[in-house]
Design an enzyme around this catalytic site. Structure first.
Site, PDB file in Angstrom:
ATOM      1  N   GLU A  16       0.463   5.243   0.576  1.00  0.00           N
ATOM      2  CA  GLU A  16      -0.460   6.289   1.030  1.00  0.00           C
ATOM      3  C   GLU A  16      -0.026   7.660   0.537  1.00  0.00           C
ATOM      4  OE1 GLU A  16      -0.939   5.658   5.258  1.00  0.00           O
ATOM      5  OE2 GLU A  16      -2.069   3.804   4.892  1.00  0.00           O
ATOM      6  N   ASN A  21       0.848  -1.200   0.000  1.00  0.00           N
ATOM      7  CA  ASN A  21       0.000   0.000   0.000  1.00  0.00           C
ATOM      8  C   ASN A  21       0.880   1.247   0.000  1.00  0.00           C
ATOM      9  OD1 ASN A  21       0.588  -0.877   2.689  1.00  0.00           O
ATOM     10  ND2 ASN A  21      -0.974   0.479   3.526  1.00  0.00           N
ATOM     11  N   CYS A  28     -10.382  -4.900   0.093  1.00  0.00           N
ATOM     12  CA  CYS A  28     -11.553  -4.025   0.079  1.00  0.00           C
ATOM     13  C   CYS A  28     -12.332  -4.253  -1.226  1.00  0.00           C
ATOM     14  CB  CYS A  28     -11.117  -2.563   0.204  1.00  0.00           C
ATOM     15  SG  CYS A  28     -10.417  -1.872  -1.304  1.00  0.00           S
ATOM     16  N   GLU A  81      -3.149  -4.445  -2.954  1.00  0.00           N
ATOM     17  CA  GLU A  81      -3.674  -5.334  -3.993  1.00  0.00           C
ATOM     18  C   GLU A  81      -3.734  -4.629  -5.346  1.00  0.00           C
ATOM     19  OE1 GLU A  81      -4.848  -4.740  -1.006  1.00  0.00           O
ATOM     20  OE2 GLU A  81      -5.946  -6.419  -0.161  1.00  0.00           O
ATOM     21  N   CYS A 133     -10.617  -3.244  -4.511  1.00  0.00           N
ATOM     22  CA  CYS A 133      -9.542  -4.163  -4.922  1.00  0.00           C
ATOM     23  C   CYS A 133     -10.116  -5.468  -5.463  1.00  0.00           C
ATOM     24  CB  CYS A 133      -8.596  -4.442  -3.754  1.00  0.00           C
ATOM     25  SG  CYS A 133      -7.552  -3.016  -3.381  1.00  0.00           S
ATOM     26  N   CYS A 172      -4.252   0.737  -2.232  1.00  0.00           N
ATOM     27  CA  CYS A 172      -4.067  -0.496  -1.460  1.00  0.00           C
ATOM     28  C   CYS A 172      -2.977  -1.352  -2.120  1.00  0.00           C
ATOM     29  CB  CYS A 172      -5.354  -1.315  -1.455  1.00  0.00           C
ATOM     30  SG  CYS A 172      -6.730  -0.562  -0.589  1.00  0.00           S
TER      31      CYS A 172
HETATM   32  N1  THU Z   1      -5.189  -1.480   2.697  1.00  0.00           N
HETATM   33  C1  THU Z   1      -4.627  -2.315   1.772  1.00  0.00           C
HETATM   34  O1  THU Z   1      -3.543  -2.041   1.235  1.00  0.00           O
HETATM   35  N2  THU Z   1      -5.295  -3.444   1.470  1.00  0.00           N
HETATM   36  C2  THU Z   1      -6.443  -3.860   2.064  1.00  0.00           C
HETATM   37  O2  THU Z   1      -6.938  -4.941   1.742  1.00  0.00           O
HETATM   38  C3  THU Z   1      -7.093  -3.018   3.047  1.00  0.00           C
HETATM   39  C4  THU Z   1      -6.443  -1.718   3.351  1.00  0.00           C
HETATM   40  C5  THU Z   1      -4.436  -0.266   3.056  1.00  0.00           C
HETATM   41  C6  THU Z   1      -5.064   1.036   2.666  1.00  0.00           C
HETATM   42  C7  THU Z   1      -4.428   1.971   3.674  1.00  0.00           C
HETATM   43  O3  THU Z   1      -3.159   2.356   3.193  1.00  0.00           O
HETATM   44  C8  THU Z   1      -4.231   1.117   4.901  1.00  0.00           C
HETATM   45  O4  THU Z   1      -4.288  -0.235   4.451  1.00  0.00           O
HETATM   46  C9  THU Z   1      -5.274   1.331   5.987  1.00  0.00           C
HETATM   47  O5  THU Z   1      -6.542   1.186   5.497  1.00  0.00           O
END
Ligand code: THU
Length: 157
Positions: free
Chosen positions: A63, A61, A112, A74, A115, A72
Site C-alpha cells: 500500500e 499487497n 479484483c 496478485e 488483477c 494488490c
Molecule cells: N487486495 C489484494 O491484494 N488482493 C485482492 O484480491 C483484493 C485486495 C489488497 C488491496 C489493498 O491493499 C487491500 O487488499 C484492501 O483492499
C-alpha cells in the site's frame, strides 16, 4: 436473439484434500501475507505463482499513502514473476488473505477485476490454462483458469 449461460466449474476442497504440490503453493501464499505492507487497510494478501521452470514466486499487497498507488498481491506477484523469469510460463497461482484480526479469512477472497485482467495476460502468454487457487481457512476454491474468473475479458487481437 438468444440467451446463454456462462458456467464456471469451481472445485471446493479442504486443505487436507489438496495434493502436496498444491498444498506447498498454498503455504507460500499464506506465508507471503506476512510480508504484506498494509498500514492503511490492515488487510494482508499474499500470492504465490508456480512457473514451468520449477521456480515459485510470491508477493503481497503493497500500500501507499497515496492510496491508488498501492498494488494488490496478485499484480505485485505476476509482474515480479514475469520480470524475474521472462521466459517462464505460469502454471498455478494461489491467493490467501488475513483480515484485520490477523487470522486467515474463513472464506477465500477473489482477485479484483484489474488483477484478473493482469493475470489473464500471462495465461494468454502461457498458451494454456493457469489454475487459480483461492485460499480460505476453512476451504479452498480451485478454478480451472484465469479466463474462467473473467468472462468477457478485454483482449486485443
Ligand atoms: N487486495 C489484494 O491484494 N488482493 C485482492 O484480491 C483484493 C485486495 C489488497 C488491496 C489493498 O491493499 C487491500 O487488499 C484492501 O483492499
Amino acid at each position: 436473439m438468444r440467451t446463454f449461460d456462462i458456467k464456471i466449474p469451481v472445485v471446493e476442497a479442504r486443505l487436507d484434500e489438496l495434493t502436496p504440490a498444491q498444498r506447498e503453493l498454498v503455504n507460500e501464499a499464506i506465508e507471503a501475507t506476512t510480508r504484506s505492507y498494509a498500514p492503511y487497510s490492515h488487510f494482508h494478501v499474499g500470492a504465490a505463482i508456480r512457473l514451468d521452470n520449477g521456480e515459485t514466486v510470491s508477493g503481497s499487497n503493497q500500500e501507499n499513502a497515496a492510496y491508488p498507488s498501492g498494488t494488490c498481491a496478485e499484480r505485485t506477484t505476476c509482474f515480479y514473476a514475469h520480470s524475474r523469469y521472462p521466459e517462464a510460463r505460469f502454471e498455478t497461482i494461489a491467493i490467501a488473505a488475513r483480515g484485520t484480526d490477523g487470522e486467515l479469512v474463513a472464506d477465500p477472497i477473489s482477485p479484483c477485476g484489474a488483477c484478473r485482467q493482469a493475470l489473464l495476460e500471462y495465461e494468454t502468454l502461457a498458451g494454456h490454462d493457469v489454475e487459480v487457487m483461492l485460499v480460505g481457512r476453512d476451504r479452498v476454491f480451485i478454478l480451472p483458469s484465469v479466463r474462467s474468473t473473467l468472462p468477457f475479458a478485454f483482449a486485443e487481437f
